[in-house]
Design a protein around this motif. Sequence first.
Motif, PDB file in Angstrom:
ATOM      1  N   TYR A 176      16.914  -2.749  62.073  1.00  0.00           N
ATOM      2  CA  TYR A 176      16.910  -1.643  63.032  1.00  0.00           C
ATOM      3  C   TYR A 176      18.096  -0.710  62.815  1.00  0.00           C
ATOM      4  O   TYR A 176      17.964   0.505  62.916  1.00  0.00           O
ATOM      5  CB  TYR A 176      16.930  -2.162  64.471  1.00  0.00           C
ATOM      6  CG  TYR A 176      15.685  -2.890  64.899  1.00  0.00           C
ATOM      7  CD1 TYR A 176      14.433  -2.596  64.358  1.00  0.00           C
ATOM      8  CD2 TYR A 176      15.742  -3.889  65.863  1.00  0.00           C
ATOM      9  CE1 TYR A 176      13.292  -3.263  64.762  1.00  0.00           C
ATOM     10  CE2 TYR A 176      14.605  -4.573  66.273  1.00  0.00           C
ATOM     11  CZ  TYR A 176      13.384  -4.254  65.717  1.00  0.00           C
ATOM     12  OH  TYR A 176      12.255  -4.926  66.119  1.00  0.00           O
ATOM     13  N   GLU A 177      19.244  -1.280  62.508  1.00  0.00           N
ATOM     14  CA  GLU A 177      20.430  -0.450  62.277  1.00  0.00           C
ATOM     15  C   GLU A 177      20.256   0.389  61.013  1.00  0.00           C
ATOM     16  O   GLU A 177      20.618   1.566  60.987  1.00  0.00           O
ATOM     17  CB  GLU A 177      21.698  -1.307  62.189  1.00  0.00           C
ATOM     18  CG  GLU A 177      22.962  -0.525  61.957  1.00  0.00           C
ATOM     19  CD  GLU A 177      23.268   0.547  63.008  1.00  0.00           C
ATOM     20  OE1 GLU A 177      24.109   1.418  62.719  1.00  0.00           O
ATOM     21  OE2 GLU A 177      22.694   0.530  64.119  1.00  0.00           O
ATOM     22  N   ALA A 178      19.701  -0.194  59.967  1.00  0.00           N
ATOM     23  CA  ALA A 178      19.463   0.557  58.733  1.00  0.00           C
ATOM     24  C   ALA A 178      18.506   1.725  58.986  1.00  0.00           C
ATOM     25  O   ALA A 178      18.740   2.843  58.517  1.00  0.00           O
ATOM     26  CB  ALA A 178      18.918  -0.367  57.656  1.00  0.00           C
ATOM     27  N   LEU A 179      17.453   1.478  59.749  1.00  0.00           N
ATOM     28  CA  LEU A 179      16.510   2.558  60.073  1.00  0.00           C
ATOM     29  C   LEU A 179      17.165   3.628  60.946  1.00  0.00           C
ATOM     30  O   LEU A 179      16.905   4.825  60.781  1.00  0.00           O
ATOM     31  CB  LEU A 179      15.274   1.999  60.763  1.00  0.00           C
ATOM     32  CG  LEU A 179      14.330   1.173  59.891  1.00  0.00           C
ATOM     33  CD1 LEU A 179      13.204   0.582  60.739  1.00  0.00           C
ATOM     34  CD2 LEU A 179      13.766   1.993  58.746  1.00  0.00           C
ATOM     35  N   ARG A 180      18.019   3.209  61.865  1.00  0.00           N
ATOM     36  CA  ARG A 180      18.709   4.164  62.731  1.00  0.00           C
ATOM     37  C   ARG A 180      19.589   5.096  61.893  1.00  0.00           C
ATOM     38  O   ARG A 180      19.565   6.320  62.064  1.00  0.00           O
ATOM     39  CB  ARG A 180      19.575   3.433  63.761  1.00  0.00           C
ATOM     40  CG  ARG A 180      20.229   4.371  64.788  1.00  0.00           C
ATOM     41  CD  ARG A 180      21.304   3.664  65.588  1.00  0.00           C
ATOM     42  NE  ARG A 180      22.470   3.350  64.795  1.00  0.00           N
ATOM     43  CZ  ARG A 180      23.432   4.226  64.469  1.00  0.00           C
ATOM     44  NH1 ARG A 180      23.361   5.481  64.861  1.00  0.00           N
ATOM     45  NH2 ARG A 180      24.463   3.838  63.740  1.00  0.00           N
ATOM     46  N   VAL A 181      20.331   4.521  60.979  1.00  0.00           N
ATOM     47  CA  VAL A 181      21.220   5.326  60.131  1.00  0.00           C
ATOM     48  C   VAL A 181      20.405   6.250  59.226  1.00  0.00           C
ATOM     49  O   VAL A 181      20.777   7.406  59.013  1.00  0.00           O
ATOM     50  CB  VAL A 181      22.170   4.417  59.319  1.00  0.00           C
ATOM     51  CG1 VAL A 181      22.935   5.205  58.281  1.00  0.00           C
ATOM     52  CG2 VAL A 181      23.130   3.698  60.256  1.00  0.00           C
ATOM     53  N   LEU A 182      19.285   5.747  58.722  1.00  0.00           N
ATOM     54  CA  LEU A 182      18.421   6.578  57.889  1.00  0.00           C
ATOM     55  C   LEU A 182      17.949   7.806  58.663  1.00  0.00           C
ATOM     56  O   LEU A 182      17.873   8.908  58.119  1.00  0.00           O
ATOM     57  CB  LEU A 182      17.227   5.752  57.407  1.00  0.00           C
ATOM     58  CG  LEU A 182      16.363   6.374  56.329  1.00  0.00           C
ATOM     59  CD1 LEU A 182      17.119   6.453  55.009  1.00  0.00           C
ATOM     60  CD2 LEU A 182      15.090   5.574  56.153  1.00  0.00           C
ATOM     61  N   SER A 183      17.674   7.643  59.950  1.00  0.00           N
ATOM     62  CA  SER A 183      17.190   8.760  60.769  1.00  0.00           C
ATOM     63  C   SER A 183      18.262   9.832  60.987  1.00  0.00           C
ATOM     64  O   SER A 183      17.942  10.953  61.366  1.00  0.00           O
ATOM     65  CB  SER A 183      16.684   8.255  62.120  1.00  0.00           C
ATOM     66  OG  SER A 183      17.756   7.879  62.964  1.00  0.00           O
ATOM     67  N   SER A 211       8.921   8.545  46.172  1.00  0.00           N
ATOM     68  CA  SER A 211       9.238   7.301  46.879  1.00  0.00           C
ATOM     69  C   SER A 211      10.604   6.833  46.419  1.00  0.00           C
ATOM     70  O   SER A 211      10.945   6.921  45.231  1.00  0.00           O
ATOM     71  CB  SER A 211       8.198   6.228  46.560  1.00  0.00           C
ATOM     72  OG  SER A 211       6.947   6.610  47.052  1.00  0.00           O
ATOM     73  N   TYR A 212      11.393   6.341  47.360  1.00  0.00           N
ATOM     74  CA  TYR A 212      12.779   5.971  47.058  1.00  0.00           C
ATOM     75  C   TYR A 212      13.095   4.646  47.735  1.00  0.00           C
ATOM     76  O   TYR A 212      12.650   4.399  48.859  1.00  0.00           O
ATOM     77  CB  TYR A 212      13.710   7.073  47.580  1.00  0.00           C
ATOM     78  CG  TYR A 212      15.097   7.042  47.012  1.00  0.00           C
ATOM     79  CD1 TYR A 212      15.409   7.737  45.857  1.00  0.00           C
ATOM     80  CD2 TYR A 212      16.107   6.324  47.644  1.00  0.00           C
ATOM     81  CE1 TYR A 212      16.693   7.715  45.337  1.00  0.00           C
ATOM     82  CE2 TYR A 212      17.393   6.299  47.126  1.00  0.00           C
ATOM     83  CZ  TYR A 212      17.675   6.996  45.971  1.00  0.00           C
ATOM     84  OH  TYR A 212      18.946   6.975  45.458  1.00  0.00           O
ATOM     85  N   PHE A 213      13.850   3.815  47.062  1.00  0.00           N
ATOM     86  CA  PHE A 213      14.312   2.539  47.620  1.00  0.00           C
ATOM     87  C   PHE A 213      15.824   2.602  47.743  1.00  0.00           C
ATOM     88  O   PHE A 213      16.507   2.982  46.798  1.00  0.00           O
ATOM     89  CB  PHE A 213      13.905   1.371  46.721  1.00  0.00           C
ATOM     90  CG  PHE A 213      12.431   1.122  46.703  1.00  0.00           C
ATOM     91  CD1 PHE A 213      11.859   0.209  47.574  1.00  0.00           C
ATOM     92  CD2 PHE A 213      11.601   1.811  45.833  1.00  0.00           C
ATOM     93  CE1 PHE A 213      10.494  -0.022  47.572  1.00  0.00           C
ATOM     94  CE2 PHE A 213      10.230   1.588  45.818  1.00  0.00           C
ATOM     95  CZ  PHE A 213       9.686   0.666  46.690  1.00  0.00           C
ATOM     96  N   LEU A 214      16.326   2.238  48.916  1.00  0.00           N
ATOM     97  CA  LEU A 214      17.761   2.303  49.170  1.00  0.00           C
ATOM     98  C   LEU A 214      18.250   0.980  49.751  1.00  0.00           C
ATOM     99  O   LEU A 214      17.844   0.601  50.854  1.00  0.00           O
ATOM    100  CB  LEU A 214      18.072   3.441  50.145  1.00  0.00           C
ATOM    101  CG  LEU A 214      19.526   3.627  50.541  1.00  0.00           C
ATOM    102  CD1 LEU A 214      20.378   4.035  49.329  1.00  0.00           C
ATOM    103  CD2 LEU A 214      19.642   4.679  51.636  1.00  0.00           C
ATOM    104  N   PRO A 215      19.112   0.269  49.030  1.00  0.00           N
ATOM    105  CA  PRO A 215      19.724  -0.926  49.613  1.00  0.00           C
ATOM    106  C   PRO A 215      20.883  -0.508  50.516  1.00  0.00           C
ATOM    107  O   PRO A 215      21.729   0.299  50.123  1.00  0.00           O
ATOM    108  CB  PRO A 215      20.222  -1.702  48.388  1.00  0.00           C
ATOM    109  CG  PRO A 215      20.398  -0.677  47.317  1.00  0.00           C
ATOM    110  CD  PRO A 215      19.469   0.462  47.639  1.00  0.00           C
ATOM    111  N   ILE A 216      20.888  -1.012  51.736  1.00  0.00           N
ATOM    112  CA  ILE A 216      21.963  -0.702  52.677  1.00  0.00           C
ATOM    113  C   ILE A 216      22.661  -2.012  53.034  1.00  0.00           C
ATOM    114  O   ILE A 216      22.072  -2.894  53.649  1.00  0.00           O
ATOM    115  CB  ILE A 216      21.421  -0.007  53.940  1.00  0.00           C
ATOM    116  CG1 ILE A 216      20.746   1.321  53.561  1.00  0.00           C
ATOM    117  CG2 ILE A 216      22.555   0.234  54.943  1.00  0.00           C
ATOM    118  CD1 ILE A 216      20.146   2.068  54.742  1.00  0.00           C
ATOM    119  N   ASN A 217      23.912  -2.125  52.607  1.00  0.00           N
ATOM    120  CA  ASN A 217      24.704  -3.329  52.871  1.00  0.00           C
ATOM    121  C   ASN A 217      25.339  -3.209  54.250  1.00  0.00           C
ATOM    122  O   ASN A 217      26.059  -2.252  54.533  1.00  0.00           O
ATOM    123  CB  ASN A 217      25.782  -3.518  51.806  1.00  0.00           C
ATOM    124  CG  ASN A 217      26.573  -4.776  52.012  1.00  0.00           C
ATOM    125  OD1 ASN A 217      26.065  -5.771  52.535  1.00  0.00           O
ATOM    126  ND2 ASN A 217      27.820  -4.748  51.613  1.00  0.00           N
TER     127      ASN A 217
END
Length: 97
Positions: A61-68, A86-92
Amino acid sequence: MPTFPGGKDSLNVFLARNIIYPREALEKGIKGTVLIAFTVTKEGEICDPQIVKPVDRLLGYEALRVLSLMPKWNPGSNNGEKVNVSYFLPINISFNQ
């Protein structure tokens, strides 16, 4: 391929400044890398975000929030024409954010 405005270093700064470590995740010792998939449109907008590799729902949820919160990206192109990519992003998301 599409790029974040300012490049990879600017993306890392953006993530570091905007990720808020979820309190519950901290209390439970949850950390890790969430893999997010999305499309960067030919206008540079992010759409259709999906969690591909969740670590935990809180971090997802936090990763999606930051993406927004992200600004428009520089769109990808093919033969000089802007295209959806299409893009893939790893968020640590870890304790030392």
